[in-house]
Design a protein around this motif. Structure first.
Motif, PDB file in Angstrom:
ATOM      1  N   VAL A  39       0.997  -1.073  -0.234  1.00 54.90           N
ATOM      2  CA  VAL A  39       0.181   0.172   0.180  1.00 54.90           C
ATOM      3  C   VAL A  39       0.901   0.933   0.002  1.00 54.90           C
ATOM      4  O   VAL A  39       2.195   1.115   1.304  1.00 54.90           O
ATOM      5  N   THR A  40       0.307   1.760  -0.548  1.00 54.71           N
ATOM      6  CA  THR A  40       1.420   3.344  -0.726  1.00 54.71           C
ATOM      7  C   THR A  40       0.137   4.562  -0.040  1.00 54.71           C
ATOM      8  O   THR A  40      -0.816   4.681  -1.387  1.00 54.71           O
ATOM      9  N   LEU A  41       0.489   5.898   0.624  1.00 51.40           N
ATOM     10  CA  LEU A  41      -1.264   6.797   1.168  1.00 51.40           C
ATOM     11  C   LEU A  41       0.038   7.853   0.457  1.00 51.40           C
ATOM     12  O   LEU A  41       0.844   7.765   0.175  1.00 51.40           O
ATOM     13  N   ARG A  42      -0.767   8.187  -0.318  1.00 53.82           N
ATOM     14  CA  ARG A  42      -0.662   9.595  -1.771  1.00 53.82           C
ATOM     15  C   ARG A  42      -1.672  10.652  -0.172  1.00 53.82           C
ATOM     16  O   ARG A  42      -2.535  10.770  -0.464  1.00 53.82           O
ATOM     17  N   ILE A  43      -0.313  11.318   0.240  1.00 53.70           N
ATOM     18  CA  ILE A  43      -0.212  12.329   0.987  1.00 53.70           C
ATOM     19  C   ILE A  43      -0.376  14.282   0.824  1.00 53.70           C
ATOM     20  O   ILE A  43       0.769  13.815   0.278  1.00 53.70           O
ATOM     21  N   GLY A  44      -0.762  14.404   0.565  1.00 54.95           N
ATOM     22  CA  GLY A  44      -0.760  16.318   0.377  1.00 54.95           C
ATOM     23  C   GLY A  44      -0.683  16.560   1.449  1.00 54.95           C
ATOM     24  O   GLY A  44      -0.250  16.366   3.329  1.00 54.95           O
ATOM     25  N   ASP A  45       0.570  17.816   1.108  1.00 53.63           N
ATOM     26  CA  ASP A  45       1.487  18.457   2.244  1.00 53.63           C
ATOM     27  C   ASP A  45       1.380  19.787   2.052  1.00 53.63           C
ATOM     28  O   ASP A  45       1.702  20.172   1.393  1.00 53.63           O
ATOM     29  N   GLN A  46       2.182  20.542   2.576  1.00 52.41           N
ATOM     30  CA  GLN A  46       2.127  21.962   2.193  1.00 52.41           C
ATOM     31  C   GLN A  46       3.407  22.173   3.342  1.00 52.41           C
ATOM     32  O   GLN A  46       3.303  22.549   4.682  1.00 52.41           O
ATOM     33  N   GLN A  47       4.234  22.795   2.174  1.00 50.13           N
ATOM     34  CA  GLN A  47       5.715  23.153   2.636  1.00 50.13           C
ATOM     35  C   GLN A  47       6.293  22.458   4.031  1.00 50.13           C
ATOM     36  O   GLN A  47       6.819  22.491   5.430  1.00 50.13           O
ATOM     37  N   LYS A  48       6.303  21.236   4.102  1.00 53.12           N
ATOM     38  CA  LYS A  48       6.521  20.297   5.118  1.00 53.12           C
ATOM     39  C   LYS A  48       5.425  20.469   6.865  1.00 53.12           C
ATOM     40  O   LYS A  48       6.952  19.252   7.420  1.00 53.12           O
ATOM     41  N   SER A  49       4.953  20.718   6.183  1.00 51.67           N
ATOM     42  CA  SER A  49       4.058  21.042   7.789  1.00 51.67           C
ATOM     43  C   SER A  49       3.339  19.651   8.300  1.00 51.67           C
ATOM     44  O   SER A  49       3.065  19.419   9.864  1.00 51.67           O
ATOM     45  N   LEU A  50       3.779  18.567   8.021  1.00 50.30           N
ATOM     46  CA  LEU A  50       2.851  16.833   8.146  1.00 50.30           C
ATOM     47  C   LEU A  50       4.691  16.339   8.063  1.00 50.30           C
ATOM     48  O   LEU A  50       4.888  15.660   8.622  1.00 50.30           O
ATOM     49  N   GLU A  51       5.178  15.741   6.968  1.00 49.94           N
ATOM     50  CA  GLU A  51       6.503  15.043   7.146  1.00 49.94           C
ATOM     51  C   GLU A  51       7.679  15.677   8.252  1.00 49.94           C
ATOM     52  O   GLU A  51       7.957  14.571   8.306  1.00 49.94           O
ATOM     53  N   LEU A  52       7.898  17.015   8.210  1.00 51.23           N
ATOM     54  CA  LEU A  52       8.630  17.331   9.155  1.00 51.23           C
ATOM     55  C   LEU A  52       8.524  17.065  10.577  1.00 51.23           C
ATOM     56  O   LEU A  52       9.404  16.902  11.288  1.00 51.23           O
ATOM     57  N   PRO A  53       7.423  17.466  11.035  1.00 53.31           N
ATOM     58  CA  PRO A  53       7.250  16.509  12.734  1.00 53.31           C
ATOM     59  C   PRO A  53       7.172  15.224  12.502  1.00 53.31           C
ATOM     60  O   PRO A  53       7.879  14.385  13.379  1.00 53.31           O
ATOM     61  N   THR A 225     -10.831  10.015   0.640  1.00 52.61           N
ATOM     62  CA  THR A 225     -11.298   9.949  -0.384  1.00 52.61           C
ATOM     63  C   THR A 225     -12.415   8.859   0.051  1.00 52.61           C
ATOM     64  O   THR A 225     -11.556   7.694   0.427  1.00 52.61           O
ATOM     65  N   ARG A 226     -13.931   8.482  -0.528  1.00 50.35           N
ATOM     66  CA  ARG A 226     -14.492   7.592  -0.179  1.00 50.35           C
ATOM     67  C   ARG A 226     -13.691   5.949  -0.958  1.00 50.35           C
ATOM     68  O   ARG A 226     -14.096   5.009  -0.106  1.00 50.35           O
ATOM     69  N   THR A 227     -12.902   5.947  -1.723  1.00 53.60           N
ATOM     70  CA  THR A 227     -12.516   5.284  -2.512  1.00 53.60           C
ATOM     71  C   THR A 227     -11.426   4.286  -2.091  1.00 53.60           C
ATOM     72  O   THR A 227     -10.980   3.401  -1.494  1.00 53.60           O
ATOM     73  N   ALA A 228     -10.027   5.261  -0.924  1.00 51.57           N
ATOM     74  CA  ALA A 228      -9.309   4.632  -0.164  1.00 51.57           C
ATOM     75  C   ALA A 228     -10.171   4.053   1.565  1.00 51.57           C
ATOM     76  O   ALA A 228      -9.539   3.723   1.395  1.00 51.57           O
ATOM     77  N   LEU A 229     -11.242   5.056   1.478  1.00 53.33           N
ATOM     78  CA  LEU A 229     -11.721   4.225   2.949  1.00 53.33           C
ATOM     79  C   LEU A 229     -12.400   3.140   2.436  1.00 53.33           C
ATOM     80  O   LEU A 229     -12.565   2.584   3.367  1.00 53.33           O
ATOM     81  N   ALA A 230     -12.458   2.848   0.967  1.00 58.50           N
ATOM     82  CA  ALA A 230     -13.250   1.155   0.982  1.00 58.50           C
ATOM     83  C   ALA A 230     -11.850   0.151   0.869  1.00 58.50           C
ATOM     84  O   ALA A 230     -12.903  -0.684   1.035  1.00 58.50           O
ATOM     85  N   ASP A 231     -10.930   0.652   0.601  1.00 55.42           N
ATOM     86  CA  ASP A 231     -10.587  -0.251   0.417  1.00 55.42           C
ATOM     87  C   ASP A 231      -9.754  -0.752   2.191  1.00 55.42           C
ATOM     88  O   ASP A 231      -9.254   0.165   2.758  1.00 55.42           O
ATOM     89  N   PRO A 232     -10.026  -1.548   2.491  1.00 55.36           N
ATOM     90  CA  PRO A 232      -9.340  -2.373   3.668  1.00 55.36           C
ATOM     91  C   PRO A 232      -7.788  -2.642   3.648  1.00 55.36           C
ATOM     92  O   PRO A 232      -7.543  -1.610   4.566  1.00 55.36           O
ATOM     93  N   ALA A 233      -7.013  -1.962   3.199  1.00 56.95           N
ATOM     94  CA  ALA A 233      -5.573  -2.174   3.479  1.00 56.95           C
ATOM     95  C   ALA A 233      -5.625  -1.200   3.244  1.00 56.95           C
ATOM     96  O   ALA A 233      -4.825  -0.205   4.053  1.00 56.95           O
ATOM     97  N   LYS A 234      -6.123   0.125   2.524  1.00 55.26           N
ATOM     98  CA  LYS A 234      -5.907   1.915   2.401  1.00 55.26           C
ATOM     99  C   LYS A 234      -6.248   1.901   3.764  1.00 55.26           C
ATOM    100  O   LYS A 234      -5.629   2.947   4.213  1.00 55.26           O
ATOM    101  N   LEU A 235      -7.205   1.672   4.189  1.00 57.18           N
ATOM    102  CA  LEU A 235      -7.859   1.551   5.487  1.00 57.18           C
ATOM    103  C   LEU A 235      -7.271   1.852   6.687  1.00 57.18           C
ATOM    104  O   LEU A 235      -7.215   2.251   7.694  1.00 57.18           O
ATOM    105  N   ALA A 236      -6.701   0.589   6.953  1.00 60.79           N
ATOM    106  CA  ALA A 236      -5.709   0.156   7.780  1.00 60.79           C
ATOM    107  C   ALA A 236      -4.742   1.032   8.147  1.00 60.79           C
ATOM    108  O   ALA A 236      -4.121   1.766   8.829  1.00 60.79           O
ATOM    109  N   ALA A 237      -4.225   1.514   6.383  1.00 62.71           N
ATOM    110  CA  ALA A 237      -2.933   2.570   6.664  1.00 62.71           C
ATOM    111  C   ALA A 237      -3.276   3.285   7.112  1.00 62.71           C
ATOM    112  O   ALA A 237      -2.616   4.510   8.179  1.00 62.71           O
ATOM    113  N   LEU A 238      -4.269   4.726   7.141  1.00 63.18           N
ATOM    114  CA  LEU A 238      -5.083   5.404   7.059  1.00 63.18           C
ATOM    115  C   LEU A 238      -5.334   5.704   8.703  1.00 63.18           C
ATOM    116  O   LEU A 238      -5.291   6.232   9.049  1.00 63.18           O
TER     117      LEU A 238
END
Length: 340
Positions: A39-53, A225-238
């Motif tokens: 599974v790969t989660l594609r996460i939106g981020d702004q100026q590393k405000s998520l990634e850095l912490p 997305t509803r598509t991601a939430l409906a996928d059991p593996a992506k849901l577990a990752a989320l």
């Protein structure tokens, strides 16, 4: 649809126009619930405000899935990315989250955060003749359309008995609001705390009319997305990513000096003195239960945009605020924060 479990708010105010730039992929152990690590989660981020912490707190270590942080520049562009199927989850201010529902984008609210500081300021340039909100009538005011600062501006105008029709609105990219105010081509602008600090360092007589905090609660919305939430593996990752995101946020509050140095000084290129001022003025962000107060805030905002003629019909938030998703998410947040 499969039973929902708690899912994460994933933050991102980012630029589709300049292209998505994957900034990091984290992966490690595998497990059946995560699709054996595929599974790969594609996460939106702004100026590393998520990634850095997440990195600094160690929350990106030993992930049983992959995470790709994609960069955009604003909430409306995250909405475009959702529509294009380019991201699985992303965070935005309350206004673009409202527009996501108004536009019929197939996403649902999974987390909400609240910031207890000013967040944004409405600032008037020296010599503009603006000293109160009522003085904005007939003036040029810069903001970024359909973003949280735009919603803040409409609320501020309403407080003075004005609407967008009473000003000349100048639409500027989010990161350029401070620059256009400095240029003198507008009379006032909605600016971030960082932009306000930088502007007033050069213009000590600038007038801070009101902060977003003084107008309404400052909420950030995590959508998936509803598509991601409906996928059991992506849901577990989320679910797992949600826990790590909350823990990383707690880490920031416990490592203030390290966070200021890493983010504001090293990444944002602020001086240490300015960095401290910006941090202190921004306020702390915490994840909160999604309740009727949060939904009422969104409804009030949607009604205000309707009154200003900026959306064509009332917004029904039923689909975006799914009670089962919200209930499971609230349980997860309580479980994580209760450990702190």
């Amino acid at each position: 649809m499969r039973r929902w479990r708690s899912v994460v708010a994933v933050l991102g105010l980012l630029v589709l126009a300049t292209g998505c730039t994957p900034s990091n992929t984290a992966e490690n152990s595998t497990g059946d619930s995560f699709g054996n690590g595929s599974v790969t989660l594609r996460i939106g981020d702004q100026q590393k405000s998520l990634e850095l912490p997440l990195q600094l707190s160690g929350q990106l270590a030993d992930l049983p899935y992959k995470v790709q942080f994609d960069q955009f520049n604003s909430g409306p562009l995250v909405d475009q990315a959702f529509s294009a199927g380019a991201v699985d989850a992303g965070f935005m201010g309350d206004t673009p989250a409202m527009f996501a529902q108004a536009s019929g984008i197939a996403v649902q609210v999974v987390t909400v955060s609240r910031t207890d500081g000013p967040y944004d300021w409405l600032v008037a340039r020296p010599g503009s003749g603006i000293h109160t909100l009522a003085d904005l009538r007939g003036k040029k005011v810069a903001t970024t359309k359909d973003t949280a600062p735009h919603g803040f501006l409409l609320r501020a105008l309403a407080k003075a008995g004005l609407s967008q029709h009473d000003i000349t609105l100048v639409d500027v990219p989010l990161l350029q609001l401070g620059n256009i105010l400095q240029s003198g081509t507008v009379d006032a602008a909605t600016v971030s705390v960082q932009q306000a600090v930088n502007y007033q360092n050069q213009n000590p007589d600038a007038v801070r009319l009101v902060s977003a905090q003084q107008i309404a609660p400052t909420y950030g919305f995590g959508l998936a997305t509803r598509t991601a939430l409906a996928d059991p593996a992506k849901l577990a990752a989320l679910e797992d990513f949600a826990r790590r995101l909350v823990l990383a946020n707690v880490w920031k509050r416990g490592h203030v000096d390290q966070w200021i140095s890493a983010y504001y000084v090293q990444y944002q290129k602020q001086t240490p003195a300015n960095a401290k001022i910006i941090y202190d003025g921004s306020g702390a962000t915490t994840y909160i239960p999604v309740d009727d107060t949060v939904r009422a805030n969104q409804q009030h905002q949607a009604d205000l945009f309707l009154q200003n003629g900026l959306i064509s019909k009332p917004v029904d938030f039923t689909a975006q605020f799914d009670p089962t998703v919200i209930g499971e998410f609230n349980k997860a947040i309580s479980a994580v924060t209760g450990q702190q």
